[in-house]
Design a protein around this motif. Structure first.
Motif, PDB file in Angstrom:
ATOM      1  N   ARG B  21     -71.806  40.579   6.708  1.00 26.60           N
ATOM      2  CA  ARG B  21     -71.728  41.147   6.390  1.00 26.60           C
ATOM      3  C   ARG B  21     -70.012  41.160   5.248  1.00 26.60           C
ATOM      4  O   ARG B  21     -70.499  41.106   3.669  1.00 26.60           O
ATOM      5  CB  ARG B  21     -72.381  42.577   6.118  1.00 26.60           C
ATOM      6  N   LEU B  22     -69.351  41.211   5.817  1.00 20.30           N
ATOM      7  CA  LEU B  22     -68.132  41.675   5.427  1.00 20.30           C
ATOM      8  C   LEU B  22     -68.276  39.047   4.877  1.00 20.30           C
ATOM      9  O   LEU B  22     -67.988  39.355   3.739  1.00 20.30           O
ATOM     10  CB  LEU B  22     -66.900  41.585   6.431  1.00 20.30           C
ATOM     11  N   LYS B  23     -68.220  39.086   5.747  1.00 24.41           N
ATOM     12  CA  LYS B  23     -68.645  37.724   6.139  1.00 24.41           C
ATOM     13  C   LYS B  23     -69.346  36.482   4.227  1.00 24.41           C
ATOM     14  O   LYS B  23     -68.287  36.464   3.356  1.00 24.41           O
ATOM     15  CB  LYS B  23     -69.080  36.376   6.991  1.00 24.41           C
ATOM     16  N   GLU B  24     -69.913  37.934   4.620  1.00 22.46           N
ATOM     17  CA  GLU B  24     -71.208  37.097   2.953  1.00 22.46           C
ATOM     18  C   GLU B  24     -70.492  37.757   1.876  1.00 22.46           C
ATOM     19  O   GLU B  24     -70.805  37.266   0.779  1.00 22.46           O
ATOM     20  CB  GLU B  24     -72.600  38.227   3.154  1.00 22.46           C
ATOM     21  N   ARG B  25     -70.200  38.821   1.712  1.00 24.48           N
ATOM     22  CA  ARG B  25     -69.581  39.633   0.581  1.00 24.48           C
ATOM     23  C   ARG B  25     -68.054  38.877   0.494  1.00 24.48           C
ATOM     24  O   ARG B  25     -68.041  38.069  -0.275  1.00 24.48           O
ATOM     25  CB  ARG B  25     -69.426  40.442   0.516  1.00 24.48           C
ATOM     26  N   PHE B  26     -67.117  37.838   1.646  1.00 26.68           N
ATOM     27  CA  PHE B  26     -66.022  37.541   1.376  1.00 26.68           C
ATOM     28  C   PHE B  26     -67.172  35.945   0.238  1.00 26.68           C
ATOM     29  O   PHE B  26     -66.055  35.117  -0.624  1.00 26.68           O
ATOM     30  CB  PHE B  26     -65.464  36.605   2.334  1.00 26.68           C
ATOM     31  N   ILE B  27     -68.112  34.765   0.814  1.00 23.90           N
ATOM     32  CA  ILE B  27     -68.897  33.627   0.842  1.00 23.90           C
ATOM     33  C   ILE B  27     -68.721  34.083  -1.159  1.00 23.90           C
ATOM     34  O   ILE B  27     -68.593  33.156  -1.864  1.00 23.90           O
ATOM     35  CB  ILE B  27     -69.506  33.163   1.133  1.00 23.90           C
ATOM     36  N   GLU B  28     -69.599  34.884  -1.208  1.00 19.44           N
ATOM     37  CA  GLU B  28     -70.686  35.694  -2.643  1.00 19.44           C
ATOM     38  C   GLU B  28     -69.246  35.229  -3.320  1.00 19.44           C
ATOM     39  O   GLU B  28     -69.287  34.941  -4.381  1.00 19.44           O
ATOM     40  CB  GLU B  28     -71.319  36.387  -2.273  1.00 19.44           C
ATOM     41  N   SER B  29     -67.413  35.903  -3.096  1.00 16.87           N
ATOM     42  CA  SER B  29     -66.630  36.600  -3.962  1.00 16.87           C
ATOM     43  C   SER B  29     -66.004  34.994  -4.339  1.00 16.87           C
ATOM     44  O   SER B  29     -66.026  34.462  -5.526  1.00 16.87           O
ATOM     45  CB  SER B  29     -66.246  37.354  -3.256  1.00 16.87           C
TER      46      SER B  29
END
Lengths: 313, 309
Positions: B21-29
């Motif tokens: 989930r963190l990775k997803e947030r990171f990529i999105e930002s």
């Protein structure tokens, strides 16, 4: 009265006359259309012929491997050619990742709200900003505010601003063309959003994005105005440091700070001189520049043709 | 028991889930930052053009800047009326549109209504090549081919003139107008054409009275974007149209445009924050406002007057 009914020997009836007339004007318009295309085509041919007739005698190995020189017959485009390539390298390295990222975000991630509308309007407006304005931005921001000087880095970043909207639009169109069944299939296999985007969408869109990138870069390589405003030099008699060094650490970024010239600027400089010998040089530089852009354009057109032929959803 | 452990598993996701989930947030930002860079560039353009030119209006009143009829900021006594530059820009753009709109529209109508698929496949790449020619090459062509050619017709024509620059600029804009207009015309549904043919109209009547009006929003937006392109075009005018700022609507005259002035000043070595330096930003500010207005009208026309079928 009887004579008017037999069609062959008598004057035509009003309706037949009107049909004939309207058909004639329709055909006339088709001729006008062909004529308009011919004007465009003739201009292209005249332009290429003019360049070749004036510049071809000058176009030899010596011209490609010499530096600029106050003596017209000794001058060449080596520094400009190397400069153009290095600037394009910086441009591609910055504009492509940012542009693709922006395109992906705008197509796949963004929530439809006021903010998305704002970004949307922004991208379309950026594509319409005159290139010289990007030059002014670079002059004020990169050269005087960030103190990057009149370097390859400044030039590359300036042209990257110019290419950015092209890459974004190409990415968005490529992503939009992919059917949603592909996305659903990826999700069904348990992929996360980023896995879906980077492992599935991006590979499928890659060809179309590449086409857009090449077209954007071919436009950037011929851009003169924004680089004139940041003060590109035209008299450069040395090459920037090689990016690959023989000693440790083998890769050097010193070339980014080097002063530079590029092909269109060199050509502009030669065109604006009154001596006819320099105009010959300008024509020869024009041939080199035109060949580069045409080559990139034809690669793009061919790629698009291949993709359209092979891709069936 | 089994159920409770399952709900526990759901309630407390394993580390892997958290990392994912963190990775997803990171990529999105990260992607968001990329998209936001566009807004940042727009803001930067406005801020830089504004702050760098503001100094000029301490020496020159805004009124004088917009209504003065003499532009000589680098001479003594300095004059800061921008009208001559605007006049040069308008004249060259008008000549360009005088060429580009009829030719572009004719080509678009021909390609969408008359030409076969085979012709279209060949003509469109040629037009694209025309659009891809670097502007500095067009400038060379205008100065060293078109001007001498025109001098055969008009012996009094000076070596630098707005006519040659405008004509070549027009040819440069043709592909943009023709391809955007053609897209608009081809999106007109075939029922309209068939209705027109059934009523006995010829191809020309259908093209002119049915397809053209139906596609008019797209066509007019292509015209307006063409205007904006002509106003912002730099190299052709600075090579072929001359560098003297003067008020003249005569195409045979040489005159500087706004863009040509910026190039002319940039070629000299101007110190940061000098008055000459400030003038190019002021001219650039006016330029970007003009093109912004045209672009906004163009895109607005395209969106709001699109016919719904």
């Amino acid at each position: 009265m009887a004579t008017s009914l037999s069609p062959s020997s008598t004057p035509l009836s009003p309706i037949q006359l009107s049909v004939l007339q309207r058909k004639r004007s329709s055909n006339l318009f088709a001729v006008a259309g062909i004529f308009s295309i011919a004007i465009a085509l003739m201009t292209l041919i005249a332009l290429v012929l003019q360049l070749f007739i004036q510049g071809f005698p000058k176009l030899n190995w010596q011209f490609l491997t010499s530096f600029a020189d106050p003596e017209a017959s000794l001058a060449g485009v080596l520094a400009a050619l190397v400069g153009s390539c290095l600037v394009m390298l910086v441009t591609a390295a910055t504009a492509v990742p940012v542009g693709i990222g922006a395109g992906l975000y705008l197509e796949e991630y963004i929530a439809r709200n006021k903010f998305s509308a704002l970004i949307e309007i922004n991208v379309t407006n950026l594509a319409g900003v005159p290139s010289i304005v990007y030059g002014l931005l670079a002059l004020g921001l990169f050269k005087y505010y960030f103190n990057l000087g009149e370097s390859i880095l400044t030039a590359g970043l300036t042209l990257a601003l110019l290419v950015l909207p092209v890459v974004i639009v190409a990415t968005r169109e490529a992503i939009r063309a992919i059917p949603s069944s592909l996305r659903e299939a990826a999700y069904a296999m348990g992929a996360s959003k980023s896995q879906m985007v980077f492992d599935h969408l991006l590979p499928y869109a890659f060809g179309n994005i590449l086409t857009g990138v090449i077209i954007g870069l071919s436009r950037a390589i011929g851009e003169t105005a924004p680089l004139v405003t940041i003060g590109a030099l035209t008299f450069i008699a040395f090459l920037p440091d090689s990016p690959i060094q023989s000693g440790f650490p083998f890769i050097s970024f010193e070339w980014l700070k080097a002063p530079f010239t590029v092909l269109p600027i060199q050509m502009f400089n030669w065109v604006s001189r009154p001596e006819p010998e320099f105009q010959v040089n300008a024509a020869a530089a024009g041939i080199v520049l035109l060949s580069l852009t045409l080559m990139m354009n034809s690669i793009a057109i061919y790629l698009r043709y291949r993709i359209q032929k092979n891709l069936k959803w | 028991m089994a159920i409770s452990s399952l709900s526990e598993a759901i309630a407390a996701p394993p580390r892997k889930q958290v990392i994912r989930r963190l990775k997803e947030r990171f990529i999105e930002s990260l992607l968001f930052l990329c998209a936001f860079s566009c807004v940042a560039v727009t803001i930067a353009i406005m801020v830089i053009l504004g702050t760098e030119s503001i100094g000029l209006f301490k020496t020159v009143s805004v009124w004088e800047f917009f209504t003065g009829t003499e532009w000589a900021p680098l001479f003594e006594p300095a004059k800061y009326g921008i009208l001559p530059l605007v006049c040069g820009t308008l004249t060259t753009s008008a000549i360009a549109l005088f060429v580009a709109i009829p030719i572009g529209t004719t080509i678009a109508l021909f390609l969408s209504e008359f030409a076969s698929q085979k012709v279209r496949v060949w003509v469109k790449p040629i037009l694209e090549i025309l659009a891809g020619v670097p502007t500095v090459v067009y400038g060379y062509f205008a100065l060293l081919f078109v001007t001498p050619l025109l001098q055969l017709l008009f012996p009094d024509l000076p070596g630098f003139n707005m006519l040659a620059a405008g004509l070549v600029m027009g040819i440069m804009i043709v592909p943009q107008i023709s391809s955007m207009s053609e897209d608009a015309m081809r999106s007109v549904p075939d029922e309209l054409r068939e209705g027109s043919y059934a009523a006995g109209a010829t191809k020309l009547q259908t093209a002119w009275n049915v397809v053209f009006p139906a596609a008019f929003s797209g066509v007019s937006s292509s015209y307006i974007l063409g205007i904006s392109r002509a106003v912002g075009e730099t190299m052709i005018v600075s090579i072929a149209a001359g560098l003297q700022a003067k008020i003249s609507f005569n195409p045979m005259d040489s005159a500087a445009t706004m863009t040509a002035y910026i190039v002319q000043v940039s070629l000299g070595d101007l110190p940061h924050a000098s008055i000459g330096y400030q003038t190019i930003f002021a001219v650039g500010f006016l330029l970007v406002s003009m093109t912004l207005i045209f672009n906004t009208i163009g895109h607005w026309l395209k969106r709001h007057y699109r016919e719904q079928y």
